[in-house]
Design a protein around this motif. Structure first.
Motif, PDB file in Angstrom:
ATOM      1  N   LEU A   1      29.436 121.997 -18.082  1.00  0.00           N
ATOM      2  CA  LEU A   1      28.307 121.216 -18.874  1.00  0.00           C
ATOM      3  C   LEU A   1      28.784 120.349 -19.896  1.00  0.00           C
ATOM      4  N   PHE A   2      30.070 120.247 -20.329  1.00  0.00           N
ATOM      5  CA  PHE A   2      30.776 119.363 -21.153  1.00  0.00           C
ATOM      6  C   PHE A   2      31.819 118.542 -20.627  1.00  0.00           C
ATOM      7  N   ARG A   3      31.928 117.389 -20.874  1.00  0.00           N
ATOM      8  CA  ARG A   3      33.013 116.537 -20.393  1.00  0.00           C
ATOM      9  C   ARG A   3      34.175 117.089 -21.186  1.00  0.00           C
ATOM     10  N   PRO A   4      35.432 117.154 -20.549  1.00  0.00           N
ATOM     11  CA  PRO A   4      36.888 117.378 -21.325  1.00  0.00           C
ATOM     12  C   PRO A   4      36.975 116.702 -22.683  1.00  0.00           C
ATOM     13  N   TRP A   5      37.477 117.127 -23.639  1.00  0.00           N
ATOM     14  CA  TRP A   5      37.780 116.812 -24.950  1.00  0.00           C
ATOM     15  C   TRP A   5      38.022 115.239 -25.048  1.00  0.00           C
ATOM     16  N   TYR A   6      38.935 114.609 -23.933  1.00  0.00           N
ATOM     17  CA  TYR A   6      39.426 113.558 -24.090  1.00  0.00           C
ATOM     18  C   TYR A   6      38.504 112.574 -23.620  1.00  0.00           C
ATOM     19  N   HIS A   7      37.261 113.042 -23.098  1.00  0.00           N
ATOM     20  CA  HIS A   7      36.218 112.033 -22.590  1.00  0.00           C
ATOM     21  C   HIS A   7      35.100 112.122 -23.715  1.00  0.00           C
ATOM     22  N   MET A   8      35.255 112.970 -24.729  1.00  0.00           N
ATOM     23  CA  MET A   8      34.088 113.126 -25.678  1.00  0.00           C
ATOM     24  C   MET A   8      34.437 112.065 -26.791  1.00  0.00           C
ATOM     25  N   PRO A   9      33.305 111.265 -27.065  1.00  0.00           N
ATOM     26  CA  PRO A   9      33.209 110.303 -28.178  1.00  0.00           C
ATOM     27  C   PRO A   9      33.619 110.650 -29.492  1.00  0.00           C
ATOM     28  N   LYS A  10      34.529 109.960 -30.017  1.00  0.00           N
ATOM     29  CA  LYS A  10      35.378 110.154 -31.068  1.00  0.00           C
ATOM     30  C   LYS A  10      34.713 109.328 -31.961  1.00  0.00           C
ATOM     31  N   ASN A  11      35.245 109.782 -33.287  1.00  0.00           N
ATOM     32  CA  ASN A  11      34.871 108.839 -34.672  1.00  0.00           C
ATOM     33  C   ASN A  11      36.234 108.277 -35.235  1.00  0.00           C
ATOM     34  N   ILE A  12      36.383 107.154 -35.139  1.00  0.00           N
ATOM     35  CA  ILE A  12      37.580 106.253 -35.167  1.00  0.00           C
ATOM     36  C   ILE A  12      37.394 105.509 -36.624  1.00  0.00           C
ATOM     37  N   LEU A  13      38.512 105.872 -37.455  1.00  0.00           N
ATOM     38  CA  LEU A  13      38.614 105.154 -38.726  1.00  0.00           C
ATOM     39  C   LEU A  13      39.835 104.217 -38.598  1.00  0.00           C
ATOM     40  N   ILE A  14      39.578 102.813 -38.829  1.00  0.00           N
ATOM     41  CA  ILE A  14      40.521 101.935 -38.952  1.00  0.00           C
ATOM     42  C   ILE A  14      40.820 101.446 -40.277  1.00  0.00           C
ATOM     43  N   ILE A  15      41.976 101.352 -40.887  1.00  0.00           N
ATOM     44  CA  ILE A  15      42.335 101.179 -42.166  1.00  0.00           C
ATOM     45  C   ILE A  15      43.116 100.015 -42.119  1.00  0.00           C
ATOM     46  N   ASN A  16      42.577  98.846 -42.696  1.00  0.00           N
ATOM     47  CA  ASN A  16      43.303  97.689 -42.714  1.00  0.00           C
ATOM     48  C   ASN A  16      42.748  96.798 -43.800  1.00  0.00           C
ATOM     49  N   GLU A  17      43.223  96.539 -44.883  1.00  0.00           N
ATOM     50  CA  GLU A  17      42.819  95.847 -46.205  1.00  0.00           C
ATOM     51  C   GLU A  17      42.396  94.504 -46.163  1.00  0.00           C
ATOM     52  N   TYR A  18      42.977  94.073 -44.819  1.00  0.00           N
ATOM     53  CA  TYR A  18      42.797  92.415 -44.564  1.00  0.00           C
ATOM     54  C   TYR A  18      41.744  92.372 -43.570  1.00  0.00           C
ATOM     55  N   ALA A  19      41.188  93.443 -43.119  1.00  0.00           N
ATOM     56  CA  ALA A  19      40.282  93.063 -41.986  1.00  0.00           C
ATOM     57  C   ALA A  19      38.841  92.446 -42.334  1.00  0.00           C
ATOM     58  N   GLY A  20      38.675  91.440 -41.524  1.00  0.00           N
ATOM     59  CA  GLY A  20      37.304  90.616 -41.645  1.00  0.00           C
ATOM     60  C   GLY A  20      36.676  90.725 -40.498  1.00  0.00           C
ATOM     61  N   SER A  21      35.833  89.581 -40.397  1.00  0.00           N
ATOM     62  CA  SER A  21      34.937  89.405 -39.071  1.00  0.00           C
ATOM     63  C   SER A  21      34.609  87.919 -38.947  1.00  0.00           C
ATOM     64  N   PRO A  22      34.208  87.228 -37.825  1.00  0.00           N
ATOM     65  CA  PRO A  22      33.857  85.987 -37.662  1.00  0.00           C
ATOM     66  C   PRO A  22      33.104  85.316 -38.918  1.00  0.00           C
ATOM     67  N   SER A  23      32.182  86.012 -39.537  1.00  0.00           N
ATOM     68  CA  SER A  23      31.289  85.717 -40.618  1.00  0.00           C
ATOM     69  C   SER A  23      32.111  85.722 -41.960  1.00  0.00           C
ATOM     70  N   TYR A  24      32.791  86.649 -42.030  1.00  0.00           N
ATOM     71  CA  TYR A  24      33.799  86.963 -43.422  1.00  0.00           C
ATOM     72  C   TYR A  24      34.900  86.411 -43.348  1.00  0.00           C
ATOM     73  N   GLY A  25      35.461  86.034 -42.282  1.00  0.00           N
ATOM     74  CA  GLY A  25      36.859  85.356 -42.133  1.00  0.00           C
ATOM     75  C   GLY A  25      37.938  86.192 -41.750  1.00  0.00           C
ATOM     76  N   MET A  26      39.034  85.713 -41.800  1.00  0.00           N
ATOM     77  CA  MET A  26      40.243  86.247 -41.142  1.00  0.00           C
ATOM     78  C   MET A  26      40.442  87.892 -41.822  1.00  0.00           C
ATOM     79  N   THR A  27      41.006  88.818 -41.145  1.00  0.00           N
ATOM     80  CA  THR A  27      41.413  88.651 -39.729  1.00  0.00           C
ATOM     81  C   THR A  27      40.702  89.276 -38.980  1.00  0.00           C
ATOM     82  N   PHE A  28      40.826  89.028 -37.645  1.00  0.00           N
ATOM     83  CA  PHE A  28      39.538  89.524 -36.566  1.00  0.00           C
ATOM     84  C   PHE A  28      40.029  90.679 -35.785  1.00  0.00           C
TER      85      PHE A  28
END
Length: 416
Positions: A6-33
């Motif tokens: 009834l359920f997929r194995p744990w390694y196929h389940m959707p996960k909540n991922i937290l990425i820590i990078n104090e220099y992370a940006g976006s195309p509109s905010y600027g580097m880094t991408f």
């Protein structure tokens, strides 16, 4: 009798991922991408992803509005960000930048109250390494998998590029934090192809996964044309050797300008440098009397491919440092390859992508004479041959370095 799961194995389940990078940006905010692209791909594959970044850095071209807030959630071009309010500084070498690192690190301990969901995976991709301490704390608090991702090798970069003594107290703290990161994390990932050699030098024996930078397929479909005024600044009837990116010390652009000086009597060849950085004024001062050199301000990421189409050859260089023997992964390399233009690379590195893909010429770092010789070869080369070199690079990057492929490889390293 068959039993249906009834359920997929744990390694196929959707996960909540937290990425820590104090220099992370976006195309509109600027580097880094890098992490913006990974977050977007992770979410396409069903994993809720949040990027934790600092509200201020010298890489950003605009800043989130943090009035009265210590933390701010914002969806940026389809990706969720959690901004942490930090101290501002004036330039990359400002002492206030170090206090900003500590400010970000301290507030990172308390982001739990601002997170909408409990993280299953925490990716800590920090430069100065302080953030690994709260990242480790949060991984224990939430029983999350801790991934330490290395993009720059600190403190080695500070020693070789910044000129710091290895006995400096700050460097010693960084060295301790580096070993802490490498020993306490569950998984090691790096965008440097030979990072394992550095681990060997540190006498640390564990696996590390290579996940380089790459290209975003969505950007290929939504690239923006250059403004006519900007476009007209580049000579149409000349052979253009171009560079886009940071005008920094490590990029060794002085040697490209020395090559321009040697070729100043050839009026058919011009050099175009697009970008900004701490070496900008020094480079402009050196080239002040050169009519074959054009400097242009940094442009939005979405316009880069349009700019590259105006070049005949794309230049990429780095200083002659042992640091780079562990690998490189500059974003501009993949942008260059995608453009279908041949590449002139002046970097001392083994197994480099330009050589493997056959998309250009490679010369020794910090050798202006070698750069001149390579430019002459490109200049004398039939246009169709240069086109063939560029097409090799484009085919290679599309086959190996798209962010959808890289994201799948990343998730596989996490057993997701």
């Amino acid at each position: 009798m068959r039993v249906r799961l009834l359920f997929r194995p744990w390694y196929h389940m959707p996960k909540n991922i937290l990425i820590i990078n104090e220099y992370a940006g976006s195309p509109s905010y600027g580097m880094t991408f890098r992490h913006y692209y990974f977050a977007k791909e992770f979410m396409k594959k069903g994993h809720h992803t949040i990027i934790v970044s600092a509200s201020f850095s010298h890489f950003l071209k605009r800043y989130p509005d943090m009035k009265g807030l210590s933390y701010k959630q914002e969806t940026v071009e389809g990706v969720d960000f959690l901004w942490i309010k930090v101290l501002k500084y004036t330039k990359s070498f400002d002492i206030k930048r170090a206090f900003k690192w500590l400010d970000f690190t301290w507030k990172l301990f308390f982001i739990g109250k601002a997170l909408p969901t409990k993280p299953d995976v925490i990716i800590c991709s920090t430069t100065e390494l302080f953030a690994i301490v709260p990242a480790y704390y949060l991984s224990k608090k939430y029983k999350a998998q801790l991934v330490f991702e290395v993009r720059d090798i600190w403190p080695l970069t500070l020693i070789e590029i910044g000129g710091f003594s290895k006995h400096n107290i700050f460097i010693r703290v960084m060295a301790w934090l580096e070993k802490f990161s490498l020993q306490k994390s569950d998984i090691l990932i790096s965008n440097l192809s030979h990072y394992s050699k550095h681990l060997h030098d540190l006498n640390i024996h564990r696996d590390v996964h290579w996940i380089p930078n790459g290209i975003d397929l969505d950007e290929m479909e939504h690239r923006e044309n250059l403004p006519e005024l900007l476009k007209s600044s580049i000579p149409r009837d000349k052979f253009v050797v171009g560079y886009t990116g940071k005008l920094g010390t490590s990029n060794a652009l002085l040697f490209l300008l020395q090559a321009a000086r040697m070729l100043r009597n050839n009026r058919d060849i011009v050099f175009v440098l697009v970008g900004s950085g701490q070496e900008e004024e020094n480079l402009k001062s050196y080239a002040a009397d050169l009519e074959n050199v054009v400097f242009m301000e940094a442009i939005p990421k979405i316009q880069i491919q349009s700019m590259l189409q105006l070049f005949d050859v794309c230049y990429l260089g780095l200083q002659k440092k042992d640091l780079f023997k562990f690998g490189i992964s500059p974003n501009k390399l993949y942008d260059y390859m995608l453009s279908g233009k041949p590449i002139l690379q002046a970097i001392n590195i083994q197994n480099d992508i330009v050589e493997i893909s056959g998309c250009g010429l490679c010369v020794q770092a910090e050798d202006a004479n070698a750069i001149v010789d390579a430019i002459k070869i490109f200049y004398s080369m039939p246009k169709e041959m240069r086109k063939q070199l560029g097409e090799k690079g484009r085919a290679y990057v599309l086959q190996n370095f798209t962010y959808d492929r890289l994201a799948q490889a990343y998730l596989s390293c996490l057993s997701i």
